[in-house]
Scaffold this active site. Structure first.
Site, PDB file in Angstrom:
ATOM      1  N   SER A   1       3.965   1.318   8.140  1.00  0.00           N
ATOM      2  CA  SER A   1       3.673   2.641   7.571  1.00  0.00           C
ATOM      3  C   SER A   1       2.934   3.496   8.584  1.00  0.00           C
ATOM      4  CB  SER A   1       2.832   2.490   6.312  1.00  0.00           C
ATOM      5  OG  SER A   1       3.475   1.628   5.402  1.00  0.00           O
ATOM      6  N   ARG A   2       2.230   2.865   9.531  1.00  0.00           N
ATOM      7  CA  ARG A   2       1.445   3.618  10.513  1.00  0.00           C
ATOM      8  C   ARG A   2       2.285   4.112  11.693  1.00  0.00           C
ATOM      9  NH1 ARG A   2      -2.760  -0.262   8.780  1.00  0.00           N
ATOM     10  NH2 ARG A   2      -4.533   0.934   8.007  1.00  0.00           N
TER      11      ARG A   2
ATOM     12  N   LEU B   1       6.528   3.150   1.658  1.00  0.00           N
ATOM     13  CA  LEU B   1       7.424   2.001   1.775  1.00  0.00           C
ATOM     14  C   LEU B   1       8.553   2.261   2.769  1.00  0.00           C
ATOM     15  CD1 LEU B   1       7.659   0.949  -2.000  1.00  0.00           C
ATOM     16  CD2 LEU B   1       5.997   0.242  -0.254  1.00  0.00           C
TER      17      LEU B   1
ATOM     18  N   VAL C   1      10.643  -7.179   9.736  1.00  0.00           N
ATOM     19  CA  VAL C   1      11.780  -6.268   9.932  1.00  0.00           C
ATOM     20  C   VAL C   1      11.399  -5.306  11.056  1.00  0.00           C
ATOM     21  CG1 VAL C   1      13.229  -4.499   8.865  1.00  0.00           C
ATOM     22  CG2 VAL C   1      12.428  -6.456   7.505  1.00  0.00           C
TER      23      VAL C   1
ATOM     24  N   GLN D   1     -10.414  -2.371   2.055  1.00  0.00           N
ATOM     25  CA  GLN D   1      -9.951  -3.031   3.276  1.00  0.00           C
ATOM     26  C   GLN D   1      -9.949  -2.096   4.487  1.00  0.00           C
ATOM     27  OE1 GLN D   1      -6.033  -3.948   1.410  1.00  0.00           O
ATOM     28  NE2 GLN D   1      -5.220  -3.593   3.446  1.00  0.00           N
TER      29      GLN D   1
ATOM     30  N   GLY E   1      10.852  -2.756   5.736  1.00  0.00           N
ATOM     31  CA  GLY E   1      10.116  -4.024   5.704  1.00  0.00           C
ATOM     32  C   GLY E   1       9.712  -4.378   4.278  1.00  0.00           C
ATOM     33  N   HIS E   2       9.177  -3.396   3.567  1.00  0.00           N
ATOM     34  CA  HIS E   2       8.832  -3.617   2.158  1.00  0.00           C
ATOM     35  C   HIS E   2      10.097  -3.911   1.349  1.00  0.00           C
ATOM     36  CE1 HIS E   2       5.530  -0.754   3.506  1.00  0.00           C
ATOM     37  NE2 HIS E   2       4.819  -1.771   3.049  1.00  0.00           N
TER      38      HIS E   2
ATOM     39  N   MET F   1       0.834  -1.208   0.000  1.00  0.00           N
ATOM     40  CA  MET F   1       0.000   0.000   0.000  1.00  0.00           C
ATOM     41  C   MET F   1       0.866   1.254   0.000  1.00  0.00           C
ATOM     42  SD  MET F   1      -3.462  -0.838   2.018  1.00  0.00           S
ATOM     43  CE  MET F   1      -2.874  -0.465   3.662  1.00  0.00           C
TER      44      MET F   1
HETATM   45  P1  AMP Z   1       1.384  -2.902   3.507  1.00  0.00           P
HETATM   46  O1  AMP Z   1       1.973  -1.885   2.598  1.00  0.00           O
HETATM   47  O2  AMP Z   1       1.360  -2.507   4.944  1.00  0.00           O
HETATM   48  O3  AMP Z   1       0.062  -3.443   2.998  1.00  0.00           O
HETATM   49  O4  AMP Z   1       2.380  -4.147   3.470  1.00  0.00           O
HETATM   50  C1  AMP Z   1       2.749  -4.724   2.248  1.00  0.00           C
HETATM   51  C2  AMP Z   1       3.518  -5.980   2.547  1.00  0.00           C
HETATM   52  O5  AMP Z   1       4.675  -5.660   3.314  1.00  0.00           O
HETATM   53  C3  AMP Z   1       2.712  -7.004   3.360  1.00  0.00           C
HETATM   54  O6  AMP Z   1       3.005  -8.303   2.872  1.00  0.00           O
HETATM   55  C4  AMP Z   1       3.251  -6.797   4.744  1.00  0.00           C
HETATM   56  O7  AMP Z   1       3.139  -7.942   5.567  1.00  0.00           O
HETATM   57  C5  AMP Z   1       4.705  -6.478   4.465  1.00  0.00           C
HETATM   58  N1  AMP Z   1       5.305  -5.759   5.589  1.00  0.00           N
HETATM   59  C6  AMP Z   1       4.847  -4.634   6.194  1.00  0.00           C
HETATM   60  N2  AMP Z   1       5.635  -4.298   7.241  1.00  0.00           N
HETATM   61  C7  AMP Z   1       6.600  -5.244   7.308  1.00  0.00           C
HETATM   62  C8  AMP Z   1       7.715  -5.476   8.187  1.00  0.00           C
HETATM   63  N3  AMP Z   1       7.986  -4.671   9.201  1.00  0.00           N
HETATM   64  N4  AMP Z   1       8.489  -6.557   7.953  1.00  0.00           N
HETATM   65  C9  AMP Z   1       8.227  -7.401   6.930  1.00  0.00           C
HETATM   66  N5  AMP Z   1       7.199  -7.248   6.070  1.00  0.00           N
HETATM   67  C10 AMP Z   1       6.391  -6.178   6.254  1.00  0.00           C
END
Ligand code: AMP
Length: 285
Positions: free
Chosen positions: A186-187, A30, A176, A61, A33-34, A27
């Protein structure tokens, strides 16, 4: 790196993309983690294959009183991060391209989605499942990568892939964290300095509960109580849920005999944070 804004551009790119194609749905906003997902995707497909990232803040969602409108949007920084981590293409669709105004087809997983985030965010997993299947159909990946950070989401997606015979390998990537243990999200940028200072206690509570289990405590209610008491002591935080569930079926056992997962959601005044951690029985000697 190609930046694809339309379905036509994505389809054109996808037609000539060398296999295997690894897909990382996000989403945006970034962070590292991303980046770990993108790096892992590159490792899996080597330089011969294709790494495709999507950035789409999926409206379906989010609940009506959630943060869809204020969700951070940082497209320029996001594209730089994707480029720096060697993505081949980024798909950034408009919501109007993903959802027809009279769309009437949705994907619903009905077992793993019901508890935890599914209970506190009604409709959330239906939105996730629907957009992920749409994105899978558009991008037709060989492999898709998801973070363990969203453990329930990962379980739901694995189940959908299994139940609907989607020919996609789902690859989990470990969470991560910041040096102090806070899971990147992101939050996190919503947090006030005082909340940010308190938030690493979530990770400490998870680890402490895992330690208790590793030392031989096998009663799930006792482990859960320990987790609750640790989380309840975090300043400004209220517990949304904190449970110890079977790592795969997400059902709640009485005794720790198989790998379990502590799953938590904690509300600070400025943000709701989720995290999870493995809870394993002691290794038999
Ligand atoms: P989001 O942008 O929050 O929807 O996350 C996109 C992808 O990144 C999802 O598969 C999340 O599980 C993964 N993700 C988000 N934060 C982390 C993190 N800290 N470590 C590993 N993967 C992450």
């Amino acid at each position: 790196m190609k930046v694809l804004h339309t379905l036509a551009a994505l389809r054109g790119f996808r037609k000539q993309a060398p296999h295997p194609v690894a897909f990382v749905p996000t989403m945006g906003a970034l962070h590292a983690g991303h980046a770990a997902l993108i790096d892992h995707a590159r490792k899996l497909v080597s330089h011969r294959g294709t790494v495709l990232v999507s950035i789409f803040v999926n409206p379906t969602q989010f609940g009506p009183n959630e943060d869809f409108h204020k969700y951070p949007r940082t497209p320029d920084e996001d594209l730089s991060l994707c480029r720096n981590h060697g993505a081949d293409a980024v798909f950034l669709p408009d919501a109007a391209d993903i959802y027809e105004t009279d769309a009437s087809t949705f994907v619903e997983e009905t077992f793993l989605s019901t508890n935890f985030c599914g209970a506190s965010r009604p409709g959330h997993f239906r939105g996730v499942a629907t957009v992920v299947v749409k994105l899978f159909n558009l991008t037709q990946p060989d492999i898709a990568l998801f973070g363990e950070k969203d453990w329930q989401q990962l379980a739901v997606i694995r189940r959908i892939v299994r139940d609907l015979f989607l020919p996609i390998r789902i690859e989990p990537v470990p969470t991560v964290r910041e040096p102090d243990g806070l899971a990147l999200s992101s939050r996190n940028r919503y947090l006030t300095p005082a909340e940010r200072a308190a938030a690493p206690a979530i990770y400490r509570a998870l680890r402490d509960t895992a330690r208790l289990a590793s030392e031989g405590e096998s009663s799930i209610p006792k482990l859960r109580l320990h987790l609750h008491s640790q989380l309840a002591a975090i300043p400004q935080a209220t517990i949304d849920y904190a449970e110890i569930a079977d790592a795969e079926t997400l059902t709640i056992p009485n005794h720790l005999t198989r790998p379990a997962r502590a799953l938590v959601a904690v509300r600070f005044p400025s943000a709701r944070l989720i995290d999870n951690y493995p809870i394993l029985p002691p290794k038999s000697a």
